[in-house]
Design a protein around this motif. Sequence first.
Motif, PDB file in Angstrom:
ATOM      1  N   LEU A  22      -3.677   6.725  -5.744  1.00 33.17           N
ATOM      2  CA  LEU A  22      -2.938   6.957  -6.989  1.00 33.17           C
ATOM      3  C   LEU A  22      -1.549   7.469  -6.626  1.00 33.17           C
ATOM      4  O   LEU A  22      -1.414   8.406  -5.829  1.00 33.17           O
ATOM      5  N   CYS A  23      -0.510   6.847  -7.211  1.00 31.76           N
ATOM      6  CA  CYS A  23       0.860   7.315  -6.981  1.00 31.76           C
ATOM      7  C   CYS A  23       1.717   6.912  -8.178  1.00 31.76           C
ATOM      8  O   CYS A  23       1.383   5.986  -8.923  1.00 31.76           O
ATOM      9  N   PHE A  24       2.827   7.627  -8.360  1.00 31.80           N
ATOM     10  CA  PHE A  24       3.752   7.371  -9.468  1.00 31.80           C
ATOM     11  C   PHE A  24       4.844   6.418  -9.007  1.00 31.80           C
ATOM     12  O   PHE A  24       5.445   6.616  -7.940  1.00 31.80           O
ATOM     13  N   PHE A  25       5.095   5.386  -9.840  1.00 30.12           N
ATOM     14  CA  PHE A  25       6.245   4.505  -9.627  1.00 30.12           C
ATOM     15  C   PHE A  25       7.476   5.064 -10.344  1.00 30.12           C
ATOM     16  O   PHE A  25       8.583   5.046  -9.817  1.00 30.12           O
ATOM     17  N   ASP A  26       7.300   5.538 -11.567  1.00 29.59           N
ATOM     18  CA  ASP A  26       8.333   6.273 -12.304  1.00 29.59           C
ATOM     19  C   ASP A  26       7.616   7.277 -13.194  1.00 29.59           C
ATOM     20  O   ASP A  26       6.415   7.508 -13.046  1.00 29.59           O
ATOM     21  N   GLU A  27       8.330   7.856 -14.131  1.00 26.29           N
ATOM     22  CA  GLU A  27       7.753   8.911 -14.958  1.00 26.29           C
ATOM     23  C   GLU A  27       6.609   8.414 -15.839  1.00 26.29           C
ATOM     24  O   GLU A  27       5.713   9.169 -16.200  1.00 26.29           O
ATOM     25  N   GLN A  28       6.609   7.131 -16.195  1.00 27.28           N
ATOM     26  CA  GLN A  28       5.615   6.608 -17.126  1.00 27.28           C
ATOM     27  C   GLN A  28       4.647   5.622 -16.472  1.00 27.28           C
ATOM     28  O   GLN A  28       3.696   5.192 -17.128  1.00 27.28           O
ATOM     29  N   THR A  29       4.874   5.253 -15.229  1.00 24.21           N
ATOM     30  CA  THR A  29       4.087   4.201 -14.589  1.00 24.21           C
ATOM     31  C   THR A  29       3.414   4.740 -13.343  1.00 24.21           C
ATOM     32  O   THR A  29       4.056   5.386 -12.508  1.00 24.21           O
ATOM     33  N   VAL A  30       2.109   4.463 -13.240  1.00 23.71           N
ATOM     34  CA  VAL A  30       1.340   4.833 -12.053  1.00 23.71           C
ATOM     35  C   VAL A  30       0.828   3.555 -11.391  1.00 23.71           C
ATOM     36  O   VAL A  30       0.687   2.509 -12.035  1.00 23.71           O
ATOM     37  N   ASP A 307      -9.969  13.164  -4.887  1.00 21.45           N
ATOM     38  CA  ASP A 307      -9.567  12.420  -3.696  1.00 21.45           C
ATOM     39  C   ASP A 307      -8.052  12.452  -3.480  1.00 21.45           C
ATOM     40  O   ASP A 307      -7.598  12.556  -2.343  1.00 21.45           O
ATOM     41  N   THR A 308      -7.277  12.323  -4.549  1.00 20.91           N
ATOM     42  CA  THR A 308      -5.817  12.188  -4.423  1.00 20.91           C
ATOM     43  C   THR A 308      -5.129  13.011  -5.505  1.00 20.91           C
ATOM     44  O   THR A 308      -5.608  13.062  -6.654  1.00 20.91           O
TER      45      THR A 308
END
Length: 1143
Positions: A22-30, A307-308
């Motif tokens: 799990l990681c963030f691409f921008d403030e609204q998108t994962v 996990d993350t």
Amino acid sequence: MSFVVAQSHFIFGVRTGVRNNLCFFDEQTVVFPSGNSCVCFNTVQRWQRFISGSERSQGMRAMTISSNRRYLAVSDYGERATVTVFDLQHEQGRKRKVLSAGDMSVQEFICIAFSPDSKYLIGLTGSPEWMLILWLWEKHKLLATLKTTNTNNPVTQVSFNPYSNTQLCVSGTGVFKLFRYSEGALKPSSVAKVESINFLCHTWVSEHRVIAGTDTGRLLVFESGDLRREISMTCKIKDANVNEGPSVPSITAILSYSKGFACSRGPGTVFLFEQTDENGYRKTREIKIPLDAYCSGVTLAEYQQIDTICISPAEETLAISTNRGQLYSVCLSSVVRIKGMDKLHFEFLSQSFHSSSITGLSICIRKPLVATCSLDRSVRIWNYETKVLELCKEFQEEAYSVALHPTGLFILVGFSDRLRLMNLLIDDIRTFKEFTVRSCRECAFSNGGHMFAAVNGNIIQIYSVTSFDNILNLKGHNGKVCRIEWSLDDSRVVSCGVDGAVYEWNTQSGKRESESVLKSCSYTGVAFSSDCKTILAVGTDLTLKEIQDCQVLREVPADETAHTALAVSHSGRVVFTGTSSGTVRAIKYPLPIQKEWMTYQAHSGPVTKMVITYDDQFLLTVSEDGCLLIWKIIDKEGRGLKSNKHIVHTEEILITKSDLEEKTQHMLEMKMRLEELQMENEYQLRLKDMNYNEKLRELSDNFVQQIESLKTSQQAMKTEMEKQECENQQNSAELIMKHSKELKDLELSYSQKLIVEHEKYQDLQQKHQRMQEDYEKQLKSAEDRKIQAVEELTKMYEAKLQEKAELLAQCQEDTEQKISVFKAIIKQAEEDEERKILEIQTNYEKKMKTEKQTNTNLKGKNSIMAQKFISLQKQIDDRSADINKLKQERQRLLGLIRSLESDIEDLKRQISGHEKTSQDKVTKIRAVISFLHFELKQCQHYQLQCRAISRVRQLEEELIQTDKSNAQLKLTVSELKLKLKTRDKEMCKESQKVKDLETHLQRLKSDLHNCVGFIQEPKTLKDNIQMIYARYVQQTERVERTNADDTVQKALRHQCDRQERTVNGLKMRLVKSAEEHEKVYTKIMKENMTLIAEINELRKELHLARTQAKDVRAQLALLKKPKKSQPILEEAAYQEPKQLGVS
């Protein structure tokens, strides 16, 4: 006709087992992995973008995002593991590079990470290598490789220093190392000694500081690779002790951010720590996963392992992923605002997902709903248009199958214990009818909704929805039924099973209309064509079959992957199949002859179910990976398929009357409560206004009074200050005068003291000069004495050296003479020994010859003894025959005894009978005699008397005869008893003889068996046979033997005696020679010992002489040193003669 295409639209589910999933691409998108793809999910607008995985991949292992949020790297495992880098700014996630380990055979990368400038990429391979591989990924260049640890210490994480492109950190079980890339290679910069600690995660918080979490719940702080301290969960920082740690839940994930760091602590809990100073951290918040609202019983939601952990770029949102495939988030700005609450709770990032394999899938006509059931014991209702989870409920049993009623108001679920028909209410799924169908793996409502079919083992049961009666039982399958489907008009049902049969049933009569059986194939999916004229089926034979009228019309061959599910579009243009590898295939209809289809990457596990919506707009697939994937069906131009049917979706929902009444009542109560609260608030506000006004007045009065009092006190303080200033000025003037007087007095006193001390110093200087002159005179005299002593010592030691040299020469000559004598003695002893050895050898050879002759003689004797053994064996056999005869005789005698005993019993009976008859006769005769006497007394005639007398005499004679016969019978009985006793004694003697003979025979057999063991040793064999002969052969038998046997025995005895005498003589000689040899050897050893002792004494004397020579040389060297050391040498010269005199 254009070809139909399926496009990934939306997916429900998260793939577990992927590192940093799990990681963030921008403030609204994962970004997270789901199925066989990576998904970019916008949490606000609720759209998804898919990044497909590689086709040859066997699954994902790890993923990471670059620091500039542009590139995504995904590692796939297989025969040759790869790392794929995607460009996230491209709409389709364009694949940039595919990296591999070069010539090394690597199966997986368990962790990957980008450098801070996104130019380098590091990969950590799995066991047993645990290699670090560094790429310059944009140029597809492998820069360096390095083995991190051995197979016993697995590594779990690798990361770049966010402040340096060349520094790395690696942690694992007993491993915490820092590496640096320099000069084209990875080199270890520091290695911490942490063999007993299992590190699960770590994060960089500054350029030189790393915080690591362990499996025992410890937070350890490393500075430049060295363990410095530990951060406890009670917010205290203490010195780190590597071997001991608190027994608290493990820390599986950790992440740093600008204010501090966040870490997991056990299941379902995240702690936020903020930095207080340069080295201190303070726990500020505890955030927990909430209880599952959809589960009424015991839930595992709050016991999920985290996990993350990831944080948005602006640090507004914190998101986590768990081992049960769930995503949660919390707003950090709200955490900062809510200061009163210590514990907060996460919320679902989108909605809850299945955490295990999905076993059932069903849709309805009147609503855009899809129902799924899973082995995680939950049933979920999704809306595939709004992409929302409508309903969810967890049960105590596992759900195997599910079917939605066409109206979307009812649901049929097959559990392990029974089949349940339930209502879909506004906020619950409630059971209202149960059927006794255990482990129902497949069920389906008819298209009209008035019937449903359920599989019970190999039987298909059809029930009425209105009356709940079992209308039909369709029997015919020999194995488990895998799939059933209704025709459009509900007049037919098609089924398939593991027995390789596809049956078409008539739902009115319950008879089979058509069948197709292929026993080599186990069918997994079946469906009607769009016009319901043909049947399509898939199974384990890797083909797609079209069946009509019991015949296979067409067959589409497949590759190595098997079809597991099947769905046919209602327009009849396309057939979709799911495979065991998780892919989805689109095949034209009518079916092609060759392999013509389109393959789409879908799931990471086998596809279990698939279905097409009634308007042909969406394809829904589920898999063992727990994901529900929604596909949009379009043509190649991107337009949706046109459907002949116009379907209107309804919005009605079910609610029970009690729930509705409760809600209305609750609304009324809330309204009343609202009005009451408004009234109370207004009244409270008025009271508060009045109170506050009164308090303001009181405060204003108090403050005015305080101001006046403060003014008066201020004036008083001013006057006091002026007085104190005047007094201070006077005091300071007086003190200055005192200090000036004291200074003058001190100057006078110290000047006098200085004069006195100067005079003392001059006296001491004069004394020092005198002392120096005296010491110089003494030194000169000491030097003269030292020179004389040294000369005397040199002369003395030279004389001693000459004497010792002469002694050494004499000792060497003596030693050489003794060595020559010793060598001569050794030579003489060796010659004597060789001569004696030769004599002994000749003697023993003679003895060997004699022994061989005796051995041959003994062999002859052995043959004679063997013949005797055979004769003894014959005698034993004869004895055994005699014993058998005696046993037979004994049995015959026992029979005679038994017959005689029976005769005796008969005679006893006869005697007893005779005795009784004789007694009766005697009594009768006595009665007759008495009667006759009585008659004689009464009778008067003579004749009568004579008759009576004759009669009496006859009777008396008869009585005498009976007495004689009785006596004879008693004698015969006594004789028979005596004979019987003698016979019993003889029988006992014979039985005792038989027993003795048997024991003798057993002993003889055992002794003979023991003799066989000595067959290779003639002497012991002879002794044992003589013993047997003496023990078992009687003297009577010896007398009866022939003279020839006696002569043979005498000869044998004579030879044996002679052999024994010779052997004893040889033994005596051998003992004497051994004693003589030992005496000579002891003499030689004693002489050797004396010589060795003398040599040791000479060595000691030589060693002492050498040490004394060394001492003399050392003293000579000391004499040659400069004059400064003359006093010390003089003392040594005085002491050494004393020591020599003592020695």
